[in-house]
Design a protein around this motif. Structure first.
Motif, short mmCIF file in Angstrom:
data_model
loop_
_atom_site.label_atom_id
_atom_site.label_comp_id
_atom_site.label_asym_id
_atom_site.label_seq_id
_atom_site.Cartn_x
_atom_site.Cartn_y
_atom_site.Cartn_z
N ILE A 47 -2.71 -15.51 3.24
CA ILE A 47 -1.94 -15.75 2.01
C ILE A 47 -2.86 -15.74 0.79
O ILE A 47 -2.55 -15.14 -0.25
N LEU A 48 -4.01 -16.39 0.92
CA LEU A 48 -4.95 -16.40 -0.20
C LEU A 48 -5.50 -15.00 -0.47
O LEU A 48 -5.74 -14.64 -1.63
N GLN A 54 -8.80 -9.18 -2.82
CA GLN A 54 -10.18 -8.70 -2.76
C GLN A 54 -10.78 -9.03 -1.40
O GLN A 54 -10.79 -10.20 -1.00
N LEU A 55 -11.25 -8.02 -0.69
CA LEU A 55 -11.90 -8.20 0.59
C LEU A 55 -13.40 -8.33 0.38
O LEU A 55 -13.95 -7.81 -0.60
N PRO A 56 -14.09 -9.01 1.30
CA PRO A 56 -15.55 -9.09 1.16
C PRO A 56 -16.18 -7.72 1.32
O PRO A 56 -15.80 -6.97 2.23
N PRO A 57 -17.13 -7.36 0.47
CA PRO A 57 -17.82 -6.08 0.61
C PRO A 57 -18.67 -6.06 1.87
O PRO A 57 -18.96 -7.12 2.46
N ALA A 58 -19.10 -4.90 2.28
CA ALA A 58 -19.82 -4.75 3.54
C ALA A 58 -21.06 -5.64 3.61
O ALA A 58 -21.38 -6.22 4.66
N THR A 173 -11.40 -16.97 -3.95
CA THR A 173 -11.68 -15.77 -3.15
C THR A 173 -12.61 -16.10 -1.99
O THR A 173 -12.39 -15.66 -0.85
N PHE A 174 -13.63 -16.89 -2.25
CA PHE A 174 -14.58 -17.29 -1.20
C PHE A 174 -13.87 -18.09 -0.12
O PHE A 174 -14.15 -17.93 1.08
N THR A 175 -12.94 -18.95 -0.51
CA THR A 175 -12.17 -19.73 0.46
C THR A 175 -11.30 -18.81 1.30
O THR A 175 -11.19 -18.98 2.52
N ALA A 176 -10.65 -17.83 0.67
CA ALA A 176 -9.80 -16.88 1.40
C ALA A 176 -10.61 -16.13 2.44
O ALA A 176 -10.16 -15.96 3.59
N TRP A 177 -11.79 -15.68 2.08
CA TRP A 177 -12.63 -14.95 3.03
C TRP A 177 -12.99 -15.82 4.24
O TRP A 177 -12.88 -15.38 5.39
N GLN A 178 -13.42 -17.04 3.99
CA GLN A 178 -13.88 -17.89 5.08
C GLN A 178 -12.73 -18.32 6.00
O GLN A 178 -12.88 -18.33 7.24
N LEU A 179 -11.59 -18.69 5.42
CA LEU A 179 -10.45 -19.08 6.24
C LEU A 179 -9.99 -17.92 7.13
O LEU A 179 -9.71 -18.11 8.33
N THR A 180 -9.92 -16.72 6.57
CA THR A 180 -9.49 -15.58 7.35
C THR A 180 -10.49 -15.26 8.46
O THR A 180 -10.10 -15.01 9.61
N ALA A 181 -11.77 -15.29 8.14
CA ALA A 181 -12.79 -15.02 9.14
C ALA A 181 -12.75 -16.06 10.26
O ALA A 181 -12.82 -15.71 11.45
N GLY A 182 -12.63 -17.34 9.89
CA GLY A 182 -12.54 -18.38 10.91
C GLY A 182 -11.32 -18.22 11.79
O GLY A 182 -11.38 -18.40 13.01
N GLY A 183 -10.18 -17.86 11.18
CA GLY A 183 -8.96 -17.64 11.96
C GLY A 183 -9.09 -16.48 12.91
O GLY A 183 -8.66 -16.56 14.09
N ILE A 184 -9.69 -15.38 12.46
CA ILE A 184 -9.89 -14.22 13.34
C ILE A 184 -10.75 -14.58 14.54
O ILE A 184 -10.48 -14.18 15.67
N LEU A 185 -11.80 -15.35 14.31
CA LEU A 185 -12.68 -15.74 15.40
C LEU A 185 -11.98 -16.64 16.43
O LEU A 185 -12.35 -16.66 17.60
N ALA A 294 -21.72 -2.43 -2.78
CA ALA A 294 -20.26 -2.46 -2.66
C ALA A 294 -19.64 -3.61 -3.44
O ALA A 294 -18.43 -3.70 -3.52
N ILE A 295 -20.48 -4.52 -4.00
CA ILE A 295 -19.91 -5.66 -4.70
C ILE A 295 -19.37 -5.24 -6.06
O ILE A 295 -18.63 -5.97 -6.70
N ASN A 296 -19.76 -4.06 -6.52
CA ASN A 296 -19.29 -3.61 -7.83
C ASN A 296 -17.86 -3.10 -7.73
O ASN A 296 -17.58 -1.91 -7.79
N GLU A 297 -16.96 -4.06 -7.56
CA GLU A 297 -15.54 -3.77 -7.45
C GLU A 297 -14.85 -4.39 -8.66
O GLU A 297 -15.47 -5.11 -9.45
N PRO A 298 -13.56 -4.15 -8.84
CA PRO A 298 -12.86 -4.80 -9.94
C PRO A 298 -13.04 -6.30 -9.88
O PRO A 298 -13.04 -6.90 -8.79
N ALA A 299 -13.25 -6.92 -11.00
CA ALA A 299 -13.49 -8.37 -11.06
C ALA A 299 -12.31 -9.12 -10.46
O ALA A 299 -11.16 -8.73 -10.66
N PRO A 300 -12.60 -10.21 -9.72
CA PRO A 300 -11.50 -11.00 -9.14
C PRO A 300 -10.71 -11.67 -10.23
O PRO A 300 -11.20 -11.91 -11.33
N ARG A 301 -9.47 -12.02 -9.89
CA ARG A 301 -8.63 -12.72 -10.84
C ARG A 301 -9.21 -14.08 -11.16
O ARG A 301 -9.79 -14.74 -10.31
N THR A 302 -9.04 -14.52 -12.35
CA THR A 302 -9.49 -15.84 -12.75
C THR A 302 -8.57 -16.89 -12.14
O THR A 302 -7.36 -16.75 -12.21
#
Length: 303
Positions: A47-48, A54-58, A173-185, A294-302
Motif C-alpha cells: 500500500i505504501l 518508487q521502487l528501490p534502485p538496483a 518511501t524507505f518504510t515502504a521498501w523495508q516493509l515490502t522486503a520483509g514481507g516477501i522474505l 539508478a538513483i537518478n529517478e523522479p524525486a519522491p513525493r513530499t
C-alpha cells in the motif's frame, strides 16, 4: 519540526506497538504467528509503495532486503517463537536488552559515544520492564530464550543500520521498501510452516488492518523517521514504552490487575527513558556514499 515534536512522534510508535498483544489475542486466530506477521508486513508495504510510487534502485535493493530481514522478517519471527515458548514476561524482559545492544552497535557502526549515564539508563529500563511483566513462576525454555535474544539483536542491528544506510528518499518511501522486503522474505516461511490459514472473519480483518496500517505502516514510518532525525541511541530507549503500554492497556481494557510492583516498574521505565534522553548525544550524520546511477529517478513525493 523541533526536537520535542520529533521525540513525541517517535515515542508514539512503541506506545502503539503495545496494543499488538491485545489485538492478537482478542481479534486474530490462534496458532498462525508467522502468517499474521506476513499479513501485517506485506500488504502495508505494498500500500505504501502505491502511495510513493518508487521502487528501490538496483544499487539499494540488497541493503533494503537486509534491513527488511533485520527489522521485520527475522525480528518478528523470533519474537513469535519466543512468545510461544516463554511466558510473556520473560520474552519482554529479554527483548528489553535491545537498547543496551544498540549503544554498543552504534559505537562501532556509527562512531556514537557511550556514556555511563546511557548504560545506567538502559539497565534501569531493563529492570523496570522486568518489574512490569516478570512473574515469580516464570519458566525458562532454552530455545525461547535464544529466540528472544536473537530477535532483540536483530532489531538492534536493524535500528543502527537504518541510520547508517540512508537512501536519498523520504522516510515514507524507505518504510515502504523495508516493509515490502520483509514481507516477501516471510512468504516461504509462512507457507511452509503454517499452511491452512482460515478464511478471515470481519473481526480478524479489523485486527489485521490495525496491525498492518497502524501497527506497521504508520508506526515504522515514525520510527525510521525518528532514527534518521535523532539517531538510534536517542530513540532506542523508547522501546521500553511498548511493554509498558501493553500492561497499561491490559489494565484499562481487559481489567487486568495492576500490582504495586508494576506501578513502580512504570515509574522506573519512565525514569530510564528520561535518563536515556539526557545521556544521548546528537548522532553523527551517516557517511555520504556515492549514489548508484539508478538513483537518478523522479524525486519522491513530499510526505
Amino acid at each position: 519540526m523541533n526536537r520535542t515534536t520529533d521525540l513525541c512522534l517517535t515515542a508514539l510508535a512503541p506506545i502503539i506497538w503495545g496494543s499488538s498483544y491485545i489485538v492478537t489475542t482478542e481479534m486474530l486466530p490462534d496458532g498462525y504467528p508467522l502468517t499474521v506477521a506476513l499479513l501485517r508486513a506485506l500488504p502495508a508495504g505494498l500500500i505504501l509503495l502505491l502511495v510513493v510510487r518508487q521502487l528501490p534502485p538496483a544499487g539499494w535493493r540488497a541493503r533494503v532486503f537486509i534491513l527488511g530481514a533485520l527489522n521485520f522478517a527475522v525480528f518478528w519471527s523470533m519474537l513469535f517463537v519466543a512468545a510461544y515458548r516463554l511466558p510473556g514476561g520473560v520474552a519482554a524482559t529479554l527483548g528489553a536488552i535491545q537498547p543496551l545492544l544498540v549503544l554498543f552497535l552504534a559505537r562501532f557502526a556509527l562512531g556514537s559515544g557511550i556514556t555511563m549515564l546511557g548504560i545506567i539508563a538502559a539497565i534501569s529500563g531493563l529492570i523496570g520492564v522486568a518489574m512490569l511483566v516478570l512473574g515469580p513462576t516464570s519458566s525458562l525454555d532454552p530455545v525461547g530464550i535464544a529466540a528472544a535474544l536473537f530477535g532483540a539483536a536483530s532489531m538492534a542491528a536493524g535500528t543502527v543500520m537504518t541510520r547508517k544506510w540512508q537512501p536519498p528518499v523520504s522516510p515514507l518511501t524507505f518504510t515502504a521498501w523495508q516493509l515490502t522486503a520483509g514481507g516477501i522474505l516471510m512468504i516461504p516461511v509462512a507457507l511452509i510452516l503454517e499452511p491452512g490459514f482460515p478464511v478471515p472473519t470481519v473481526t480478524n480483518l479489523a485486527g489485521l488492518v490495525w496491525l498492518g496500517l497502524i501497527g506497521a505502516a504508520l508506526t515504522y514510518y515514525l520510527w525510521f523517521r525518528g532514527i534518521a532525525r535523532l539517531g538510534p541511541t536517542t530513540v532506542t530507549s523508547f522501546g521500553f514504552l511498548s511493554p509498558t503500554s501493553a500492561v497499561l492497556l491490559g489494565w484499562v481494557i481487559l481489567g487486568e490487575a495492576l500490582s504495586p510492583l508494576q506501578i513502580a516498574g512504570v515509574i522506573v521505565v519512565l525514569a530510564s527513558i528520561w535518563l536515556g534522553q539526557r545521556a544521548a548525544r546528537p548522532a553523527p550524520a551517516p557517511v555520504a556514499e556515492p549514489a548508484p546511477a539508478a538513483i537518478n529517478e523522479p524525486a519522491p513525493r513530499t510526505t
